[in-house]
Motif scaffolding. Structure first.
Motif, short mmCIF file in Angstrom:
data_model
loop_
_atom_site.label_atom_id
_atom_site.label_comp_id
_atom_site.label_asym_id
_atom_site.label_seq_id
_atom_site.Cartn_x
_atom_site.Cartn_y
_atom_site.Cartn_z
N MET A 143 15.70 1.67 2.62
CA MET A 143 14.51 2.48 2.88
C MET A 143 13.29 1.60 3.11
SD MET A 143 15.12 5.58 0.14
CE MET A 143 13.64 6.49 0.66
N CYS A 144 13.20 0.52 2.34
CA CYS A 144 12.10 -0.43 2.52
C CYS A 144 12.16 -1.06 3.91
CB CYS A 144 12.19 -1.50 1.43
SG CYS A 144 10.94 -2.78 1.55
N TRP A 145 13.36 -1.43 4.33
CA TRP A 145 13.53 -2.06 5.64
C TRP A 145 13.13 -1.10 6.76
CZ3 TRP A 145 13.60 -5.96 8.60
CH2 TRP A 145 14.20 -5.91 9.86
N ARG A 146 13.57 0.13 6.65
CA ARG A 146 13.20 1.10 7.69
C ARG A 146 11.70 1.35 7.73
NH1 ARG A 146 18.18 3.52 6.13
NH2 ARG A 146 17.14 4.85 4.59
N GLU A 147 11.04 1.30 6.60
CA GLU A 147 9.60 1.54 6.53
C GLU A 147 8.82 0.47 7.28
OE1 GLU A 147 6.12 3.51 5.59
OE2 GLU A 147 8.17 4.19 5.17
N GLY A 165 13.60 10.22 -5.29
CA GLY A 165 14.11 11.51 -4.84
C GLY A 165 15.52 11.39 -4.28
N ARG A 166 15.78 10.34 -3.51
CA ARG A 166 17.12 10.15 -2.96
C ARG A 166 18.13 9.80 -4.05
NH1 ARG A 166 18.16 6.52 2.13
NH2 ARG A 166 20.25 7.31 1.60
N ALA A 187 0.82 -1.21 0.00
CA ALA A 187 0.00 0.00 0.00
C ALA A 187 0.86 1.26 0.00
CB ALA A 187 -0.94 -0.01 1.22
N ARG A 188 2.07 1.14 0.49
CA ARG A 188 2.95 2.31 0.59
C ARG A 188 3.84 2.48 -0.65
NH1 ARG A 188 3.02 6.26 3.82
NH2 ARG A 188 5.24 6.12 4.40
N VAL A 189 3.69 1.63 -1.65
CA VAL A 189 4.57 1.67 -2.82
C VAL A 189 4.60 3.04 -3.50
CG1 VAL A 189 4.82 0.79 -5.19
CG2 VAL A 189 4.64 -0.80 -3.28
N PRO A 190 3.46 3.66 -3.82
CA PRO A 190 3.53 4.95 -4.53
C PRO A 190 4.34 6.01 -3.78
CG PRO A 190 1.31 4.06 -4.64
CD PRO A 190 2.06 3.21 -3.66
N GLU A 191 4.05 6.15 -2.49
CA GLU A 191 4.74 7.17 -1.71
C GLU A 191 6.21 6.82 -1.50
OE1 GLU A 191 4.45 9.27 2.72
OE2 GLU A 191 2.81 8.01 1.98
N LEU A 192 6.46 5.54 -1.20
CA LEU A 192 7.84 5.13 -0.94
C LEU A 192 8.69 5.20 -2.21
CD1 LEU A 192 9.78 4.13 1.21
CD2 LEU A 192 9.01 1.78 0.76
N SER A 193 8.11 4.88 -3.36
CA SER A 193 8.88 4.93 -4.60
C SER A 193 9.29 6.36 -4.92
CB SER A 193 8.07 4.33 -5.76
OG SER A 193 6.92 5.09 -6.02
N ILE A 195 24.17 1.56 -10.04
CA ILE A 195 22.95 0.74 -10.07
C ILE A 195 22.83 -0.07 -8.79
CG2 ILE A 195 21.76 -1.12 -11.27
CD1 ILE A 195 23.16 -0.15 -13.84
N LEU A 196 23.90 -0.72 -8.39
CA LEU A 196 23.86 -1.54 -7.16
C LEU A 196 23.65 -0.67 -5.93
CD1 LEU A 196 26.68 -4.13 -7.91
CD2 LEU A 196 24.21 -4.37 -8.22
N THR A 197 24.24 0.52 -5.92
CA THR A 197 24.00 1.44 -4.80
C THR A 197 22.52 1.80 -4.72
OG1 THR A 197 26.22 2.37 -4.96
CG2 THR A 197 24.57 3.71 -3.84
N ALA A 198 21.89 2.00 -5.87
CA ALA A 198 20.46 2.33 -5.90
C ALA A 198 19.64 1.18 -5.31
CB ALA A 198 20.03 2.63 -7.33
N TYR A 199 19.98 -0.05 -5.65
CA TYR A 199 19.25 -1.20 -5.11
C TYR A 199 19.43 -1.30 -3.60
CZ TYR A 199 17.57 -3.31 -9.43
OH TYR A 199 16.88 -3.56 -10.59
#
Length: 422
Positions: free
Chosen positions: A119-123, A42-43, A31-37, A109-113
């Motif tokens: 960020m997903c983990w913290r969420e 942005g980062r 449910a948080r995908v749009p906001e989290l993406s 690319i790997l840094t982005a992943y």
């Protein structure tokens, strides 16, 4: 409770949805995908310069879509408590291939992943309670397993694409160099365009000390030397050079938009020599495309002449060896000039004295110091040279002939070069 009941209870917990902070983390994350993406993208823009430089269309399109896909995959992995399947990683592989084609570095690319996974983990763990530690531990294990799968899949797809691209580019560069050196018209579909000018180098490269060792280490040292030479030469231009190098040297065509100062070309050779830790004797000339075959042929002759006459390593041009070059052309006149000093052949001490005396601008004291003899001995030897050859260094006309004869003699009897290993 018996052992069988404990196992049944553990299996039931594994099948039940993972919950943290009183909520099922799979559906919550989905449910948080749009906001989290939006936060992840942005980062990426803010913290990774490569992504900041991508077109806005790419960031709002491809990049945002793959971030959302990864977040939904993470939600599925957590909800169903399983690793990702191969088919679920297809879009990430395709995205990595596209980034490889665009020239985005793999480390970015790997840094982005990793950034998105963090960020997903913290969420999902922000409001975790102490009693939820088992669920938190399993969640981090699931996220790390997914990150490992993503890293492997993305790296493999990226490197496979880059290998294909690099192979095509190398084939194109080899074809371009072959055309330029043969005087053919460069071209062909997908072939790189020739530059307006090329700094054409011919290199003679000394052995590195490690190449003199017995065993396979010598071949490794040779490859390392060649790699360092290429890297240093590429740093000397705005574009990568076309190279045909082996452990003894070869040809380099450095593309330039206009003829650079000679000092810059000298700097390229000096940097290559330092990087590879070997002495380099080279010749260079800056020419247009059509003149490359002749320039490379002439450069090779200059390098051979420089090494044959015992000059020190460094970069030379034809103007530096004009007299030697012209007098080294085969012919009857060359033999006649060399024969002017034939009476001195049995007396190497006299020949050496003559060479040093001329190199010291006819200064008897300087020549004596260089030869470690008395000035009167120099005078005596010069008189003997005049008696034997009929040529006197004190005569202007004779001096020209003596210089020319020495050059001709060197072309027939090369001066052994010193050991230039560092």
């Amino acid at each position: 409770m018996g052992e069988q009941a404990l196992r049944a209870s553990a299996a039931s917990r594994r099948r039940a949805p993972l919950q943290i902070a009183g909520r099922q983390i799979g559906p919550y994350l989905r449910a948080r995908v749009p906001e989290l993406s939006r936060a992840v993208v942005g980062r990426l823009r803010t913290e990774l310069p490569v992504y900041a430089g991508l077109p806005a269309e790419a960031m709002s399109g491809d990049i945002t879509e793959i971030v959302q896909h990864n977040l939904r995959l993470c939600a599925d992995v957590l909800e169903h408590r399983r690793p990702a399947t191969e088919s679920e990683l297809t879009e990430q592989r395709d995205s990595a291939s596209q980034r490889a084609e665009e020239g985005v570095p793999l480390d970015a690319i790997l840094t982005a992943y990793h950034m998105g996974s963090a960020m997903c983990w913290r969420e999902i763990t922000a409001d975790a309670e102490p009693h939820e530690l088992p669920a938190v531990q399993e969640a981090i294990d699931r996220v790390l397993t997914l990150l490992q799968q993503l890293t492997a899949a993305v790296s493999a797809a990226y490197l496979e694409t880059r290998l294909l691209i690099d192979s095509q580019e190398q084939d194109g560069r080899r074809a371009l160099m072959a055309a330029l050196l043969s005087g053919e018209e460069p071209g062909g579909r997908g072939a790189p365009r020739p530059a307006p000018y090329y700094a054409a180098f011919t290199l003679a490269v000394d052995l590195h000390p490690d190449e003199k060792a017995a065993g396979p280490g010598a071949a490794i040292a040779a490859r390392r030397k060649i790699r360092r030479l290429r890297a240093a030469i590429d740093r000397g231009g705005h574009e990568p050079a076309l190279t045909a190098l082996d452990s003894e040297g070869g040809t380099v065509l450095l593309p330039v938009t206009e003829p650079p100062p000679w000092s810059e070309l000298c700097g390229v050779v000096e940097q290559a020599s330092r990087s590879a830790a070997v002495a380099i004797t080279a010749a260079a000339s800056v020419v247009e495309t059509a003149a490359l075959p002749e320039a490379v042929r002439r450069n090779a002759e200059v390098v051979e002449l420089v090494r044959r006459t015992g000059r020190p390593p460094g970069l030379y041009r034809l103007a530096d060896v004009l007299l030697d070059y012209q007098l080294s052309r085969p012919g009857a006149a060359l033999d006649e000039l060399a024969n002017l000093l034939a009476p001195l052949e049995p007396k190497p001490g006299l020949l050496r004295t003559l060479e040093v005396y001329l190199a010291c601008d006819l200064d008897r004291r300087a020549a004596a110091a260089a030869l470690f003899i008395h000035p009167n001995t120099v005078d005596y030897r010069i008189r003997r040279i005049t008696q034997l050859t009929g040529l006197s260094p004190s005569s202007t006309s004779d001096l020209h002939q003596i210089n020319a004869a020495l050059v001709a003699r060197r072309s027939r009897h090369p001066v052994p070069g010193p050991d230039r290993s560092p």
